[in-house]
Motif scaffolding. Sequence first.
Motif, PDB file in Angstrom:
ATOM      1  N   LEU A 152       0.828  -1.206   0.000  1.00 41.17           N
ATOM      2  CA  LEU A 152       0.000   0.000   0.000  1.00 41.17           C
ATOM      3  C   LEU A 152       0.864   1.260   0.000  1.00 41.17           C
ATOM      4  N   ARG A 153       1.863   1.259   0.861  1.00 40.19           N
ATOM      5  CA  ARG A 153       2.698   2.453   1.006  1.00 40.19           C
ATOM      6  C   ARG A 153       3.539   2.705  -0.254  1.00 40.19           C
ATOM      7  N   ALA A 154       4.041   1.634  -0.860  1.00 37.32           N
ATOM      8  CA  ALA A 154       4.925   1.780  -2.019  1.00 37.32           C
ATOM      9  C   ALA A 154       4.171   2.074  -3.308  1.00 37.32           C
ATOM     10  N   GLN A 155       3.017   1.444  -3.470  1.00 38.75           N
ATOM     11  CA  GLN A 155       2.318   1.529  -4.749  1.00 38.75           C
ATOM     12  C   GLN A 155       1.159   2.522  -4.771  1.00 38.75           C
ATOM     13  N   HIS A 156       0.700   2.921  -3.621  1.00 41.04           N
ATOM     14  CA  HIS A 156      -0.447   3.843  -3.550  1.00 41.04           C
ATOM     15  C   HIS A 156      -0.059   4.999  -2.630  1.00 41.04           C
ATOM     16  N   ARG A 157       0.727   5.910  -3.158  1.00 40.56           N
ATOM     17  CA  ARG A 157       1.365   6.947  -2.340  1.00 40.56           C
ATOM     18  C   ARG A 157       0.852   8.361  -2.597  1.00 40.56           C
ATOM     19  N   ASP A 158      -0.011   8.556  -3.596  1.00 39.31           N
ATOM     20  CA  ASP A 158      -0.586   9.867  -3.866  1.00 39.31           C
ATOM     21  C   ASP A 158      -1.885   9.674  -4.638  1.00 39.31           C
ATOM     22  N   HIS A 159      -2.542  10.776  -4.963  1.00 38.02           N
ATOM     23  CA  HIS A 159      -3.836  10.660  -5.629  1.00 38.02           C
ATOM     24  C   HIS A 159      -3.727   9.957  -6.971  1.00 38.02           C
ATOM     25  N   ASP A 160      -2.682  10.252  -7.718  1.00 38.97           N
ATOM     26  CA  ASP A 160      -2.540   9.663  -9.050  1.00 38.97           C
ATOM     27  C   ASP A 160      -2.429   8.138  -9.003  1.00 38.97           C
ATOM     28  N   GLN A 190       8.961  -9.836  14.898  1.00 34.94           N
ATOM     29  CA  GLN A 190       9.196  -9.500  16.308  1.00 34.94           C
ATOM     30  C   GLN A 190       9.881  -8.144  16.466  1.00 34.94           C
ATOM     31  N   SER A 191       9.441  -7.402  17.495  1.00 34.15           N
ATOM     32  CA  SER A 191      10.071  -6.136  17.916  1.00 34.15           C
ATOM     33  C   SER A 191      10.189  -5.126  16.777  1.00 34.15           C
ATOM     34  N   LYS A 192       9.188  -5.085  15.938  1.00 33.59           N
ATOM     35  CA  LYS A 192       9.183  -4.132  14.832  1.00 33.59           C
ATOM     36  C   LYS A 192       7.981  -3.202  14.937  1.00 33.59           C
ATOM     37  N   GLN A 193       8.089  -2.080  14.265  1.00 32.33           N
ATOM     38  CA  GLN A 193       7.050  -1.058  14.364  1.00 32.33           C
ATOM     39  C   GLN A 193       6.827  -0.405  13.002  1.00 32.33           C
ATOM     40  N   SER A 194       5.610   0.018  12.766  1.00 29.88           N
ATOM     41  CA  SER A 194       5.278   0.809  11.584  1.00 29.88           C
ATOM     42  C   SER A 194       4.277   1.889  11.964  1.00 29.88           C
ATOM     43  N   ALA A 195       4.300   2.965  11.207  1.00 30.93           N
ATOM     44  CA  ALA A 195       3.322   4.042  11.368  1.00 30.93           C
ATOM     45  C   ALA A 195       2.883   4.480   9.975  1.00 30.93           C
ATOM     46  N   ALA A 196       1.646   4.865   9.850  1.00 32.00           N
ATOM     47  CA  ALA A 196       1.136   5.251   8.525  1.00 32.00           C
ATOM     48  C   ALA A 196       0.056   6.313   8.653  1.00 32.00           C
ATOM     49  N   THR A 197      -0.071   7.097   7.605  1.00 32.06           N
ATOM     50  CA  THR A 197      -1.145   8.067   7.487  1.00 32.06           C
ATOM     51  C   THR A 197      -2.032   7.657   6.320  1.00 32.06           C
ATOM     52  N   PHE A 198      -3.306   7.441   6.587  1.00 33.33           N
ATOM     53  CA  PHE A 198      -4.259   7.148   5.528  1.00 33.33           C
ATOM     54  C   PHE A 198      -4.861   8.474   5.056  1.00 33.33           C
ATOM     55  N   THR A 199      -4.825   8.701   3.760  1.00 39.28           N
ATOM     56  CA  THR A 199      -5.358   9.936   3.204  1.00 39.28           C
ATOM     57  C   THR A 199      -6.396   9.603   2.135  1.00 39.28           C
ATOM     58  N   TRP A 200      -7.539  10.284   2.208  1.00 41.48           N
ATOM     59  CA  TRP A 200      -8.542  10.216   1.161  1.00 41.48           C
ATOM     60  C   TRP A 200      -8.601  11.588   0.504  1.00 41.48           C
ATOM     61  N   GLU A 201      -8.467  11.609  -0.799  1.00 40.90           N
ATOM     62  CA  GLU A 201      -8.411  12.881  -1.534  1.00 40.90           C
ATOM     63  C   GLU A 201      -9.436  12.881  -2.661  1.00 40.90           C
ATOM     64  N   ALA A 202     -10.139  13.993  -2.785  1.00 43.36           N
ATOM     65  CA  ALA A 202     -11.126  14.165  -3.856  1.00 43.36           C
ATOM     66  C   ALA A 202     -10.629  15.207  -4.843  1.00 43.36           C
ATOM     67  N   ARG A 203     -10.792  14.896  -6.122  1.00 41.91           N
ATOM     68  CA  ARG A 203     -10.490  15.850  -7.197  1.00 41.91           C
ATOM     69  C   ARG A 203     -11.669  15.885  -8.150  1.00 41.91           C
ATOM     70  N   ASN A 204     -12.064  17.075  -8.531  1.00 42.79           N
ATOM     71  CA  ASN A 204     -13.240  17.174  -9.406  1.00 42.79           C
ATOM     72  C   ASN A 204     -12.948  16.541 -10.767  1.00 42.79           C
ATOM     73  N   THR A 205     -13.985  15.960 -11.354  1.00 41.18           N
ATOM     74  CA  THR A 205     -13.868  15.306 -12.655  1.00 41.18           C
ATOM     75  C   THR A 205     -14.510  16.165 -13.732  1.00 41.18           C
TER      76      THR A 205
END
Length: 205
Positions: A152-160, A190-205
Motif C-alpha cells: 500500500l505504502r509503495a504503490q499507492h502513495r498519492d492521488h494519481d 518480532q520487535s518491529k514497528q510501523s506508522a502510517a497516514t491514511f489519506t482520502w483525496e477528492a479531485r473534481n472530474t
Amino acid sequence: MAVPVGLVTSLALTWSSTHAAFSASTGNADNSWQTGSVVLADSDSGSALFTSTSSSDGALKPGSSRSRCIRLDYTGSLQADIRMYVGTPAGGATALDPYLLMSVERGTDVDKDTEVKADCTGFAPTGPATFLDSATHADAPSTATSRTLGHLRAQHRDHDTGIVVNPATAPNTYMTLRITYVLKDEDGAQSKQSAATFTWEARNT
C-alpha cells in the motif's frame, strides 16, 4: 481677408464637431462567475484508527487482527474522483510493513445522519476484502504480498496512484469503509514497528 477666412474655418470646425448622428446599442448586464467546490470530510474526529503499544496487553502477536470503520462525507458541488493512499508521518517507522496484511473494503452508502461505528458494528461490505478492487495487484506476485502495508505504502502513495474509492462521486454522498489488518505468523515480525497516514483525496472530474 484674414478675418473672413478664419471665421469660415471656425464655423466649419464647429459644424463637424456638433452635427447629429444616428446610433443604436445593446447590452448584456449583470454577468457573474461562481466556482464549484470539492469538500471531503471523515468521521474519525481527528483520532487514529489504529494504535498499539509495546506493553504486554497492547503489543501485537501472530494472528492479531482488528477492523476499524470510517465514513467519508463528500459535500462538494462538483462531481469528484475520490482515492485513498498511504503516507509515512515524520519520523515514522516502516519495519513492520511486510508483515501486516491489510484490506480496505467499500461498504454501502449511508445518509448524512447515519452514525458509522468505529468498531464496524453494522458495516455492510459491497465486495471481497482485498483493497477496494478485489484483485491481486499486477506489481505483486501473490495476494499475500499485494495486501501488505508495504505494498500500500509503495504503490499507492498519492492521488494519481491511489486506490479508487469512488470515481464519479456525486454531491452529498456518504461512503463507508472498513480497514482491517492481520499480523503474519512470522518470526521476522518480532520487535518491529510501523506508522502510517491514511489519506482520502477528492479531485473534481
